[in-house]
Design a protein around this motif. Sequence first.
Motif, PDB file in Angstrom:
ATOM      1  N   PHE A 101      -5.061  -1.690   6.788  1.00 44.77           N
ATOM      2  CA  PHE A 101      -5.011  -3.029   6.208  1.00 44.77           C
ATOM      3  C   PHE A 101      -3.653  -3.300   5.572  1.00 44.77           C
ATOM      4  O   PHE A 101      -3.037  -4.348   5.785  1.00 44.77           O
ATOM      5  N   ILE A 102      -3.160  -2.342   4.784  1.00 49.43           N
ATOM      6  CA  ILE A 102      -1.861  -2.505   4.124  1.00 49.43           C
ATOM      7  C   ILE A 102      -0.757  -2.684   5.156  1.00 49.43           C
ATOM      8  O   ILE A 102       0.093  -3.580   5.035  1.00 49.43           O
ATOM      9  N   GLN A 103      -0.776  -1.866   6.197  1.00 47.24           N
ATOM     10  CA  GLN A 103       0.252  -1.954   7.230  1.00 47.24           C
ATOM     11  C   GLN A 103       0.211  -3.305   7.935  1.00 47.24           C
ATOM     12  O   GLN A 103       1.251  -3.922   8.192  1.00 47.24           O
ATOM     13  N   GLN A 104      -0.998  -3.769   8.227  1.00 46.29           N
ATOM     14  CA  GLN A 104      -1.144  -5.065   8.896  1.00 46.29           C
ATOM     15  C   GLN A 104      -0.576  -6.191   8.041  1.00 46.29           C
ATOM     16  O   GLN A 104       0.164  -7.056   8.536  1.00 46.29           O
ATOM     17  N   GLN A 105      -0.907  -6.188   6.751  1.00 50.45           N
ATOM     18  CA  GLN A 105      -0.415  -7.242   5.871  1.00 50.45           C
ATOM     19  C   GLN A 105       1.099  -7.198   5.741  1.00 50.45           C
ATOM     20  O   GLN A 105       1.771  -8.236   5.770  1.00 50.45           O
ATOM     21  N   GLN A 106       1.651  -6.013   5.626  1.00 51.14           N
ATOM     22  CA  GLN A 106       3.102  -5.880   5.515  1.00 51.14           C
ATOM     23  C   GLN A 106       3.796  -6.327   6.791  1.00 51.14           C
ATOM     24  O   GLN A 106       4.869  -6.939   6.738  1.00 51.14           O
ATOM     25  N   ASP A 107       3.194  -6.055   7.940  1.00 51.24           N
ATOM     26  CA  ASP A 107       3.770  -6.482   9.220  1.00 51.24           C
ATOM     27  C   ASP A 107       3.882  -7.993   9.318  1.00 51.24           C
ATOM     28  O   ASP A 107       4.774  -8.519   9.993  1.00 51.24           O
ATOM     29  N   TYR A 108       2.964  -8.702   8.655  1.00 53.70           N
ATOM     30  CA  TYR A 108       2.992 -10.165   8.682  1.00 53.70           C
ATOM     31  C   TYR A 108       3.745 -10.763   7.498  1.00 53.70           C
ATOM     32  O   TYR A 108       3.750 -11.980   7.308  1.00 53.70           O
ATOM     33  N   GLY A 109       4.372  -9.916   6.718  1.00 50.68           N
ATOM     34  CA  GLY A 109       5.230 -10.411   5.653  1.00 50.68           C
ATOM     35  C   GLY A 109       4.549 -10.644   4.321  1.00 50.68           C
ATOM     36  O   GLY A 109       5.162 -11.191   3.401  1.00 50.68           O
ATOM     37  N   PHE A 110       3.283 -10.227   4.190  1.00 49.40           N
ATOM     38  CA  PHE A 110       2.615 -10.380   2.907  1.00 49.40           C
ATOM     39  C   PHE A 110       3.136  -9.344   1.920  1.00 49.40           C
ATOM     40  O   PHE A 110       3.448  -8.211   2.293  1.00 49.40           O
ATOM     41  N   HIS A 111       3.194  -9.737   0.650  1.00 49.06           N
ATOM     42  CA  HIS A 111       3.665  -8.839  -0.399  1.00 49.06           C
ATOM     43  C   HIS A 111       2.505  -7.964  -0.859  1.00 49.06           C
ATOM     44  O   HIS A 111       1.878  -8.208  -1.897  1.00 49.06           O
ATOM     45  N   VAL A 112       2.179  -6.960  -0.058  1.00 52.32           N
ATOM     46  CA  VAL A 112       1.076  -6.050  -0.344  1.00 52.32           C
ATOM     47  C   VAL A 112       1.636  -4.643  -0.490  1.00 52.32           C
ATOM     48  O   VAL A 112       2.315  -4.139   0.413  1.00 52.32           O
ATOM     49  N   GLN A 113       1.350  -4.013  -1.608  1.00 49.21           N
ATOM     50  CA  GLN A 113       1.859  -2.684  -1.897  1.00 49.21           C
ATOM     51  C   GLN A 113       0.759  -1.636  -1.769  1.00 49.21           C
ATOM     52  O   GLN A 113      -0.411  -1.921  -2.050  1.00 49.21           O
ATOM     53  N   ALA A 114       1.140  -0.433  -1.369  1.00 55.21           N
ATOM     54  CA  ALA A 114       0.220   0.696  -1.373  1.00 55.21           C
ATOM     55  C   ALA A 114       0.238   1.337  -2.752  1.00 55.21           C
ATOM     56  O   ALA A 114       1.310   1.622  -3.299  1.00 55.21           O
ATOM     57  N   CYS A 115      -0.945   1.537  -3.332  1.00 55.39           N
ATOM     58  CA  CYS A 115      -1.046   2.129  -4.666  1.00 55.39           C
ATOM     59  C   CYS A 115      -1.782   3.463  -4.594  1.00 55.39           C
ATOM     60  O   CYS A 115      -2.846   3.559  -3.970  1.00 55.39           O
ATOM     61  N   THR A 116      -1.250   4.459  -5.249  1.00 51.72           N
ATOM     62  CA  THR A 116      -1.913   5.761  -5.358  1.00 51.72           C
ATOM     63  C   THR A 116      -2.998   5.696  -6.421  1.00 51.72           C
ATOM     64  O   THR A 116      -3.094   4.724  -7.187  1.00 51.72           O
ATOM     65  N   GLY A 117      -3.796   6.757  -6.494  1.00 48.21           N
ATOM     66  CA  GLY A 117      -4.824   6.823  -7.517  1.00 48.21           C
ATOM     67  C   GLY A 117      -4.254   6.691  -8.917  1.00 48.21           C
ATOM     68  O   GLY A 117      -4.818   6.007  -9.779  1.00 48.21           O
ATOM     69  N   LEU A 118      -3.100   7.347  -9.169  1.00 50.85           N
ATOM     70  CA  LEU A 118      -2.462   7.265 -10.483  1.00 50.85           C
ATOM     71  C   LEU A 118      -2.045   5.831 -10.794  1.00 50.85           C
ATOM     72  O   LEU A 118      -2.245   5.331 -11.913  1.00 50.85           O
ATOM     73  N   GLN A 119      -1.502   5.143  -9.795  1.00 50.63           N
ATOM     74  CA  GLN A 119      -1.075   3.758 -10.000  1.00 50.63           C
ATOM     75  C   GLN A 119      -2.264   2.828 -10.214  1.00 50.63           C
ATOM     76  O   GLN A 119      -2.201   1.895 -11.016  1.00 50.63           O
ATOM     77  N   ILE A 120      -3.360   3.097  -9.498  1.00 49.03           N
ATOM     78  CA  ILE A 120      -4.580   2.301  -9.706  1.00 49.03           C
ATOM     79  C   ILE A 120      -5.041   2.436 -11.155  1.00 49.03           C
ATOM     80  O   ILE A 120      -5.385   1.437 -11.807  1.00 49.03           O
ATOM     81  N   ALA A 121      -5.044   3.659 -11.660  1.00 49.58           N
ATOM     82  CA  ALA A 121      -5.480   3.900 -13.038  1.00 49.58           C
ATOM     83  C   ALA A 121      -4.575   3.184 -14.041  1.00 49.58           C
ATOM     84  O   ALA A 121      -5.040   2.712 -15.086  1.00 49.58           O
ATOM     85  N   GLN A 122      -3.300   3.104 -13.728  1.00 52.84           N
ATOM     86  CA  GLN A 122      -2.370   2.406 -14.619  1.00 52.84           C
ATOM     87  C   GLN A 122      -2.567   0.893 -14.566  1.00 52.84           C
ATOM     88  O   GLN A 122      -2.495   0.217 -15.597  1.00 52.84           O
ATOM     89  N   LEU A 123      -2.842   0.366 -13.355  1.00 52.31           N
ATOM     90  CA  LEU A 123      -3.049  -1.073 -13.215  1.00 52.31           C
ATOM     91  C   LEU A 123      -4.369  -1.519 -13.823  1.00 52.31           C
ATOM     92  O   LEU A 123      -4.453  -2.578 -14.442  1.00 52.31           O
TER      93      LEU A 123
END
Length: 363
Positions: A101-123
Amino acid sequence: MTQSVVIVGAGILGVTLAWRLARQSNLKITLLDQADAGSGASQHSFAWINTAFSSTPDYMRFRAQAGQAWRQLDQDTAGRLNIQWSGALSWQQTPEQTAAFIQQQQDYGFHVQACTGLQIAQLEPNLKHFPDLAAYAVDDGAVPLDHVIQSLLQEAIEAGVNYAAHQRVTSLIHHQNQVVGVSTTHGNYFADQVVLASGVGNHALLQDCKIDLALTASPSILMKMSYQHRTALLNRIVSTPEMELRVCAIGQVLAAEDYIDAQAQNHPQLIAQQALLSIQNNLKASHGLRLDQVSVGYRPMPTDTLPLVGAVPNLQGVYVLNSHAAVTLAPLLCQLAGQEILSGNLQTALAPYRPNRIMSVSL
């Protein structure tokens, strides 16, 4: 040349179009609703400005413009719409599906970032359970829909729009293949152009003119919840296989669930209770989260899921404005539709969404 317009339906599409036409022209504009503005499908919307979930590449590219259209509308109203540009955090059933899903969105130019478990916990520090990978759609937002509709409606009225509530449109007034107005429970309204923005109600109005629009009602469950705390449970929209929710104000939460069927075991109230338990189990602290209201909204769903925008072949004087993703697309669709109505020039961007693709005429 169009000098007068009647808009049927004062949901997010009808009100936004009335607002735009009033700002850009001297048309005589009448906005009708069978109840009160925003009381139809709009009041049951999760109201997520979501540009990422689309069915075809062309539609994805089209929806990519939706966020910017909302930002422009926000700017045009001097920030009075109170749109929450918080972003959205989501994941799929498996890490592989999330990565795709992330790759597909990025391919179409959407500002979608991949977040790790640590980053999810921070967000989202209040989340109890989360995977090692999530998608963070940075540009997504949420709309306080009733406030937006009332704000745009008030500006439209101040600009000269005649708004008439509790005027249920019973039929189109037409002579042969020319529509000249609408009949309502309280009288007739005449205009050069009738815009049908009444959601699933568009189907019945066109059927009276022997036009069958392949449009059905798509139900969904919306839950309004509240909690006792001075801080937000979440910082942004969260959409996972277990839950879809957002904080709409301190102490208030909206959640959405799929409507299954009319069987007793799938009653919306039971689904909502199950969803509440799931949400509580997925948060470290739910601060007495309680269920206040459960409702079912019926959104218009064309058979191919794409918007319906444009004139109706074989029936002059009628313009259809329908979308399952009405909240996300409202400013963009109404900008383009407004240009067509005012100038008569077809907008290329709307070509894939013409009503004739899923329409049949009975002789």
